[in-house]
Design a protein around this motif. Structure first.
Motif, PDB file in Angstrom:
ATOM      1  N   GLY B  46       1.767  11.127   5.805  1.00 43.87           N
ATOM      2  CA  GLY B  46       1.481   9.905   5.054  1.00 43.87           C
ATOM      3  C   GLY B  46       2.730   9.352   4.395  1.00 43.87           C
ATOM      4  O   GLY B  46       3.619  10.115   3.995  1.00 43.87           O
ATOM      5  N   GLN B  47       2.762   8.044   4.264  1.00 45.04           N
ATOM      6  CA  GLN B  47       3.940   7.370   3.725  1.00 45.04           C
ATOM      7  C   GLN B  47       4.279   7.878   2.325  1.00 45.04           C
ATOM      8  O   GLN B  47       5.438   8.050   1.979  1.00 45.04           O
ATOM      9  CB  GLN B  47       3.683   5.852   3.700  1.00 45.04           C
ATOM     10  CG  GLN B  47       4.942   5.011   3.614  1.00 45.04           C
ATOM     11  CD  GLN B  47       5.950   5.368   4.713  1.00 45.04           C
ATOM     12  OE1 GLN B  47       5.603   5.501   5.873  1.00 45.04           O
ATOM     13  NE2 GLN B  47       7.208   5.564   4.327  1.00 45.04           N
ATOM     14  N   ASP B  48       3.253   8.140   1.531  1.00 41.07           N
ATOM     15  CA  ASP B  48       3.503   8.645   0.170  1.00 41.07           C
ATOM     16  C   ASP B  48       3.215  10.138   0.080  1.00 41.07           C
ATOM     17  O   ASP B  48       2.909  10.658  -0.984  1.00 41.07           O
ATOM     18  CB  ASP B  48       2.634   7.876  -0.832  1.00 41.07           C
ATOM     19  CG  ASP B  48       2.958   6.389  -0.826  1.00 41.07           C
ATOM     20  OD1 ASP B  48       4.166   6.078  -0.837  1.00 41.07           O
ATOM     21  OD2 ASP B  48       2.023   5.570  -0.781  1.00 41.07           O
ATOM     22  N   ALA B  49       3.264  10.802   1.235  1.00 43.62           N
ATOM     23  CA  ALA B  49       3.004  12.250   1.304  1.00 43.62           C
ATOM     24  C   ALA B  49       1.620  12.596   0.777  1.00 43.62           C
ATOM     25  O   ALA B  49       1.392  13.659   0.226  1.00 43.62           O
ATOM     26  CB  ALA B  49       4.089  13.032   0.548  1.00 43.62           C
ATOM     27  N   GLU B  50       0.707  11.644   0.981  1.00 44.76           N
ATOM     28  CA  GLU B  50      -0.646  11.854   0.469  1.00 44.76           C
ATOM     29  C   GLU B  50      -1.520  12.644   1.443  1.00 44.76           C
ATOM     30  O   GLU B  50      -2.668  12.975   1.147  1.00 44.76           O
ATOM     31  CB  GLU B  50      -1.303  10.499   0.135  1.00 44.76           C
ATOM     32  CG  GLU B  50      -1.753   9.655   1.327  1.00 44.76           C
ATOM     33  CD  GLU B  50      -0.621   8.859   2.022  1.00 44.76           C
ATOM     34  OE1 GLU B  50       0.564   9.204   1.823  1.00 44.76           O
ATOM     35  OE2 GLU B  50      -0.944   7.911   2.765  1.00 44.76           O
TER      36      GLU B  50
END
Lengths: 501, 208
Positions: B46-50
């Motif tokens: 995920g883009q925000d490491a989510e």
């Protein structure tokens, strides 16, 4: 569950309830009172093998008197004392932890014109008084601002704890663990984040004439037998009086508990137990709570203004924050509810109780609630109360407990035998299990988790208990156990790591 | 603190080449470098490491640095990576993780990411809550927030299927091996008696 099955079950339950409702006559069915007959009690001294011993007992109070004045250390007097001696502590402030590891010591606070000997932990010390000796008396102290225990007994028999005022002392106020033949009376205890009076894994105990309030649990009889809780004033706790089998402890039963003639009033305090701990699951407003304990007789209490329920009876499956222990029977059996004065209970109860009431089409505020299974339980004059879950309770065949005056014994019981081989076990039972159960969280982390952390490393565990470091934000800090000698610390670590239940 | 920060900045500026983030003080440079390196990971995590449930990739934002370091080292060395096809995918990415400085930069970046507050509903009468607190919460935290002192990773926000897979791998011995932490988890996974318990506790954690 299969949806259609669920629907069928609901239809059946509603239909059954409706049928019962419609069939009801206007007049309540009042059963005639049974002949006056007492509960026989469940203890015969003659059959108690632990009483057989030829050991000579030094009677408490038979020796010298040592006086301690402010500025002196009480612990120094304990070190100087010999079995039989009495230590009189004059009024004033004492900031220390007292360890009594010898037998037959009477530790007495002198009260002068209302001034008491005050043990003050300054919010830094863990325990006020720890005793492992037998025949110990602790009397008339004011104990405040400790983080762990006010008075804790560790495998000491024949104890007398009376007349103490205990305010805001952390986890347990008075906590005899693994003791036999002991009395806790005339104490006033408040502001405890677990149990104000906690009788753990003990036998033949009398808890009477105490006032306990503003605590999470008022009086708790846990994994103990032959106990009487009477004439106490229990108010404004989260839960008033508890009779529990806590799963995961090495002693697996609670039975033969008489709870009588207590005031159990307005126990609606917000629950401030450590999150995840057993008592943190008690719903505020619980008067008397029986969890899995057997042969609990509840008689002649005045139970008023407890908002969830006056009396709640539950098995382990329906109890909050509880795990299942295959070694313990999870059901509360042979519970007897005799006459009690119940008023204004259950006026703001929890959703789980409301749901239970719905299944019986009951309305109103519940006095008595039973969740889960209970075998061979009974109630006397059931028509007096609003109840749920007790339709299968029989009518009691006795209506009082007057034949059982006390479970205390005439003669002191012999001390537990402590040998090199069982040293670790006794320390585990007498100390560790006060906070650690095998599978669940009483206060500290469960033993099986400690086993995972310290596998093959008993020395590491022994070192930790001597000098614990706080590792978990939301758990209370563990008190150092460095009053135990090195050999005992290693023995108890090895024993803990070897447990399987 | 200011002094220490200044000093570490000074050392960093004296060095050319990759940054050695031995000092744990977050450092703008290595955060930026980590962020750039993480772009290769973002397509799964995920883009925000989510995390991305559909790809079986766990969230990494806010994870304990010591755990991230351990996991990456284990994938890089081949100690992990054979548990299942998700793990195999991770091992295919392990080229990126061979370089210690790069690993450190990614760790610094990920642990600098903010995470949302965890709300634990008052569900003490719920079997899943009890199971979690009794078997897991002692190390992973009452809110599954992780515990640095015990080297236990944060679990909050992880997907139930991911957690369930890991518990099964620990139980069967596929994940872990002989390291101390792995043995601890193997032992604790075995305290969950059956698949139902594993599913129950995984689902509970995924709601946090």
């Amino acid at each position: 569950m299969n949806k259609s099955l669920l629907l069928a079950a609901i239809t059946l339950a509603v239909g059954f309830g409706l049928g019962q409702y419609l069939a009801k006559d206007n007049a309540p069915v009042i059963k005639a009172n049974k002949p006056d007959k007492s509960f026989a009690g469940g203890y015969e001294a003659k059959q108690d093998d632990t009483l057989k011993s030829n050991a000579d007992v030094v009677l408490p109070g038979s020796g010298d008197t040592i006086t301690v004045n402010p500025g002196q250390k009480i612990q120094d007097a304990v070190i100087a004392a010999k079995p039989g001696d009495t230590i009189m502590v004059m009024p004033g402030k004492y900031e220390e932890t007292i360890y009594i590891d010898k037998d037959s010591i009477r530790l007495i606070g002198v009260i002068q014109e209302g001034q008491r000997a005050e043990l003050n932990g300054r919010g830094e010390l863990n325990d006020a008084i720890l005793y492992s000796g037998n025949n110990i008396t602790v009397e008339n102290f004011l104990i405040t601002k400790y983080k762990g225990n006010g008075i804790m007994g560790q495998a000491g028999n024949n104890f007398e704890i009376r007349g103490n005022v205990i305010v805001d002392t952390g986890v347990y106020g008075i906590f005899p663990q693994l003791g036999k033949n002991g009395i806790v009376s005339h104490n006033i205890i408040s502001g405890i984040e677990d149990a104000a009076i906690y009788v753990g894994m003990s036998d033949n105990i009398h808890v009477a004439h105490n006032e306990v309030f503003d605590s999470v649990a008022g009086i708790e009889i846990e994994n103990s037998r032959h106990s009487i809780v009477e004439n106490n004033y229990v108010h404004n706790n989260t839960g008033g009086i508890l009779a529990f089998i806590t799963p995961g402890l090495p002693i697996k039963t609670t039975y033969d508990v008489i709870i009588r003639n207590n005031f159990v009033v307005g126990n609606n305090h917000k629950n401030f137990g450590a999150p995840g701990s057993t008592v943190a699951g008690i719903p505020p407003g619980t008067g008397i709570l029986v969890m899995a304990a057997d042969e609990v007789v509840i008689e002649n209490n005045i139970i008023t203004d407890n908002k969830t329920a006056g009396i709640m009876i539950t098995d382990h499956y329906n109890a909050p924050n509880t795990t299942i222990d295959e070694g313990s029977d999870p059901y509360p059996d042979q519970v007897a509810i005799l006459d009690n004065l119940m008023l204004r209970n259950g006026y703001d109860t929890i959703d789980e109780v409301k749901a239970l009431m719905l299944t019986e089409l009951k309305t109103g505020n519940p006095d008595i609630v039973r969740a889960g299974k209970s075998n061979d339980s009974c109630i006397y004059n059931r028509h007096r109360y609003i109840t749920v879950g007790i339709n299968d309770f029989k009518d009691c065949e006795f209506n009082n407990t007057k034949d059982v005056v006390t479970y205390l014994l005439d003669e002191p019981v012999p001390p537990r035998e402590i040998t090199a081989e069982n040293k670790g076990k006794i320390a585990y039972l007498g100390i560790c299990t006060g906070c650690h159960s095998y599978t669940g969280r009483i206060v500290g982390p469960p033993v099986q988790l400690i086993q995972a952390l310290y596998m093959e490393n008993p020395q590491g565990l022994a070192d930790y208990i001597a000098n614990p470091v706080k590792k978990r934000d939301d758990y209370p800090e563990m008190p150092p156990q460095n009053y135990l000698d090195e050999e005992t610390r290693l023995a108890v670590a090895e024993y803990m790591l070897s447990r399987t239940n | 603190m200011i002094k220490r920060f200044f000093l570490s900045g000074l050392i960093a500026s004296m060095m050319s080449g990759p940054i050695h983030a031995q000092d744990s003080t977050p450092n703008a440079h290595s955060i930026e470098q980590g962020k750039q390196l993480f772009q290769s990971c973002a397509s799964c995590h995920g883009q925000d490491a989510e995390g991305q449930k559909a790809l079986g990739a766990p969230p990494l934002a806010g994870q304990l640095p010591s755990y991230l370091e351990r996991a990456m080292t284990e994938f890089a060395s081949g100690k992990r990576g054979k548990e299942d096809h998700y793990a195999q995918q991770m091992s295919a990415m392990s080229g990126l993780l061979q370089n210690e400085a790069q690993r450190n930069a990614i760790v610094t970046y990920l642990s600098s990411l903010k995470t949302k507050d965890i709300q634990v509903p008052n569900r003490s009468s719920d079997a899943a809550y009890r199971l979690y607190q009794a078997n897991c919460g002692g190390c992973h935290g009452v809110k599954a927030e992780g515990n640095k002192a015990l080297n236990s990773p944060r679990l909050a926000g992880m997907d139930a299927a991911y957690l369930q897979r890991q518990l099964e791998h620990f139980k069967s011995g596929k994940r872990g091996g002989s390291s101390r932490y792995a043995k601890q988890m193997q032992m604790m996974a075995n305290t969950l008696k059956n698949a139902d318990d594993i599913a129950l506790v995984s689902k509970f954690i995924s709601t946090l």
